[in-house]
Design a protein around this motif. Structure first.
Motif, mmCIF file in Angstrom:
data_model
loop_
_atom_site.group_PDB
_atom_site.id
_atom_site.type_symbol
_atom_site.label_atom_id
_atom_site.label_comp_id
_atom_site.label_asym_id
_atom_site.label_seq_id
_atom_site.Cartn_x
_atom_site.Cartn_y
_atom_site.Cartn_z
ATOM 1 N N GLN A 89 -20.372 -16.011 50.849
ATOM 2 C CA GLN A 89 -20.089 -15.348 52.186
ATOM 3 C C GLN A 89 -20.005 -16.493 53.037
ATOM 4 O O GLN A 89 -21.006 -16.388 54.003
ATOM 5 C CB GLN A 89 -20.824 -14.253 52.469
ATOM 6 N N SER B 229 -14.705 -17.174 56.817
ATOM 7 C CA SER B 229 -14.529 -15.750 57.654
ATOM 8 C C SER B 229 -13.119 -15.048 57.167
ATOM 9 O O SER B 229 -12.368 -15.440 56.313
ATOM 10 C CB SER B 229 -14.011 -16.345 59.029
ATOM 11 N N THR C 23 -9.811 -16.790 57.277
ATOM 12 C CA THR C 23 -9.495 -17.932 56.466
ATOM 13 C C THR C 23 -9.300 -17.370 55.217
ATOM 14 O O THR C 23 -8.286 -17.925 54.471
ATOM 15 C CB THR C 23 -10.806 -18.639 56.427
ATOM 16 N N ASN D 206 -18.791 -26.777 58.937
ATOM 17 C CA ASN D 206 -17.534 -26.060 58.995
ATOM 18 C C ASN D 206 -16.856 -25.615 57.732
ATOM 19 O O ASN D 206 -16.138 -26.508 57.219
ATOM 20 C CB ASN D 206 -16.612 -26.820 60.110
ATOM 21 N N ASP E 212 -15.054 -22.966 56.836
ATOM 22 C CA ASP E 212 -13.600 -22.530 56.898
ATOM 23 C C ASP E 212 -12.554 -23.785 56.883
ATOM 24 O O ASP E 212 -11.845 -23.892 56.015
ATOM 25 C CB ASP E 212 -13.485 -21.737 58.175
#
Lengths: 293, 195
Positions: free
Chosen positions: A41, A44, A47, A145, A147
């Protein structure tokens, strides 16, 4: 009552066999949910759907399957061992051309790996995979980051393997290995006709020979498996019995009723297909690269 | 009634022969040879990477001569020993090959430890590429080794299990195959010597 008792023992045996299957392994391979499997998880929803669409389109265009897997932890398992197990069980990429690759991220260990199928090793080499990891994904990951890192990484992977396979290189679907149940039907029918013709007065003998002969066919055509053998013993038993009854008149189509019954054998091996996406049967040999952030 | 039964018996014997593992044994032995070929091609791939690696390291860490020489020597020793499929059942030959390859693995891991002292080298793109390739190859060797050992286990078990064991001792006379064990040198963590 004796046949019922035998049947009950058979069923019991079958049950025990079914429960004794299943190897014990360090970290179980998670289910293949789709092209993007975000078990950690870290991605997003936007994404995930963006990647999913891009990868779907890519597969249609290039006959190449790329899949993302993120796991929260490796639970002490080695990244490479886990990765090859995932690859072996998901079988990403098309059969025969082995056009698949997996991007694996282990969140807690801060490790990632690109596992490359045999067919893509020429383009997505260890060197290229290493560069994608170190130069493209890791810088984004270091900033937290995920994603961006995954999107850039997958894009780079698609760039790398583009043109290796075209949409047309879809091989026809075939049964697995040389275990071809269809090849067994004709000899088996001949066997029963034989049996029925020569033992039409002796039904117990026909049934007994059927029960022995049918599994022998199974050994030859399907390879060794207790369950198959058990089923074939039963099939042979009844087959012999029916053949000796039906053919007692001296020969009207003994194989006729066996045909459709055996058709069921071929389809029984198809696995469950979760969410409309599954691996195509691609093989992996440990190619790719690992890295950390 | 006599002739059909005779025919039928012949038919059964033919079936029994294939049921006794005559074909299966040969296929399993072939699977072992194939898995071995995969290991060998990966070992060869590793050997091919080494001259480039040594050259690159030399440019930055020229005075690590001893470590570099050890790698080169271990490489030529490892390359000189090869096994044909017929030798797969020969424990001595397999041991020799494992020792030579293990020697190369440990020489390489010593080199990788030495390299830690040279940040410029570690930042060098061609060195990093070589490192990715070398790691990838080591991993391929590992995967190929596991698959080979599985094939050997399958084969060795099948020549000992009843109907096939009889077929083997009477007809085929196939030898038990040797496992390719993880190298002793690969398990030992190399010592870091900060001076």
């Amino acid at each position: 009552m004796a046949p019922f008792r035998a049947l009950r023992i058979c069923l019991l045996l079958l049950g025990t066999l079914l429960f004794s299957i299943g190897p014990v392994q360090a970290l179980t391979v998670p289910a293949l949910k789709g092209r993007v499997n975000d078990y950690a998880q870290i991605l997003s929803p936007a994404t995930i759907s963006q990647l999913d669409n891009a990868l779907k389109y890519f597969e249609q265009q290039e006959s190449t399957q790329l899949v993302v897997l993120t796991v929260p932890t490796l639970e002490g398992d080695s990244l490479e061992d886990f990765s090859i197990r995932v690859a072996e069980s998901w079988k990403i990429g098309q059969k025969k051309i082995d056009s698949g690759a997996i991007l694996l991220v282990a969140k807690q260990e801060k490790k990632l790996r690109i596992e490359v199928g045999y067919g893509l090793e020429g383009k997505l080499t260890d060197l290229v995979s290493g560069r994608i990891i170190h130069d493209i994904i890791v810088p984004s990951f270091k900033e937290g980051n995920f994603d961006q890192g995954i999107i850039n990484g997958v894009t780079a992977m698609m760039e790398a393997v583009k043109g290796e396979f075209s949409a047309k290189s879809v091989p026809p679907k075939k049964n697995s290995k040389q275990n071809d149940p269809a090849g067994m039907i004709v000899p088996l029918v001949i066997f029963f006709v034989f049996l029925g013709n020569f033992l039409h007065q002796n039904r117990p003998a026909a049934a007994a020979i059927g029960a022995v002969g049918c599994p022998l066919f199974g050994l030859f055509f399907l390879g060794f498996s207790w369950i198959t053998l058990l089923i074939l013993v039963i099939v042979g038993l009844f087959g012999g019995l029916i053949a000796s009854t039906m053919l007692s008149g001296g020969g009207h189509g003994g194989g006729f009723f066996l045909g459709p019954g055996f058709g069921g054998f071929g389809g029984s091996s198809s696995g469950d297909d979760s969410g409309g996406f599954s691996g195509g049967g691609g093989d992996f040999g440990g190619g790719g690269a690992s890295g950390d952030w | 009634m006599q002739r059909p039964i005779k025919l039928f018996t012949l038919f059964l014997i033919a079936l029994t022969l294939s049921g006794c593992g005559y074909n299966a044994l040969q296929m399993k032995e072939e699977a072992v040879s194939k898995a071995w070929a995969d290991i060998e091609s990966n070992l060869q791939r590793r050997a091919d990477l080494i001259p480039n690696l040594v050259e690159t390291v030399k440019g930055y860490a020229g005075h690590e001569k001893e470590t570099l020489t050890q790698v080169t020597e271990a490489r030529s020793k490892a390359s000189s020993i090869q096994l044909s499929p017929a030798d797969l059942g020969n424990p001595a030959a397999m041991k020799q090959l494992q020792e030579a390859q293990g020697g190369l693995t440990s020489a390489l891991s010593r080199l990788m430890v030495v390299v830690e002292k040279y940040p410029d080298l570690k930042a060098n793109q061609s060195f990093r590429d070589l490192q990715s390739q070398l790691e990838g190859t080591e991993n391929r060797i590992n995967v190929a080794r596991q698959r080979y050992n599985q094939a050997v286990e399958d084969f060795n078990a099948s020549i000992r299990v009843f109907p096939a064991s009889l077929t083997n001792s009477l007809l085929l006379h196939l030898q038990k195959k040797e496992y390719f064990k993880a190298e002793a040198g690969a398990q030992a963590v190399p010592k870091v010597n900060f001076k």
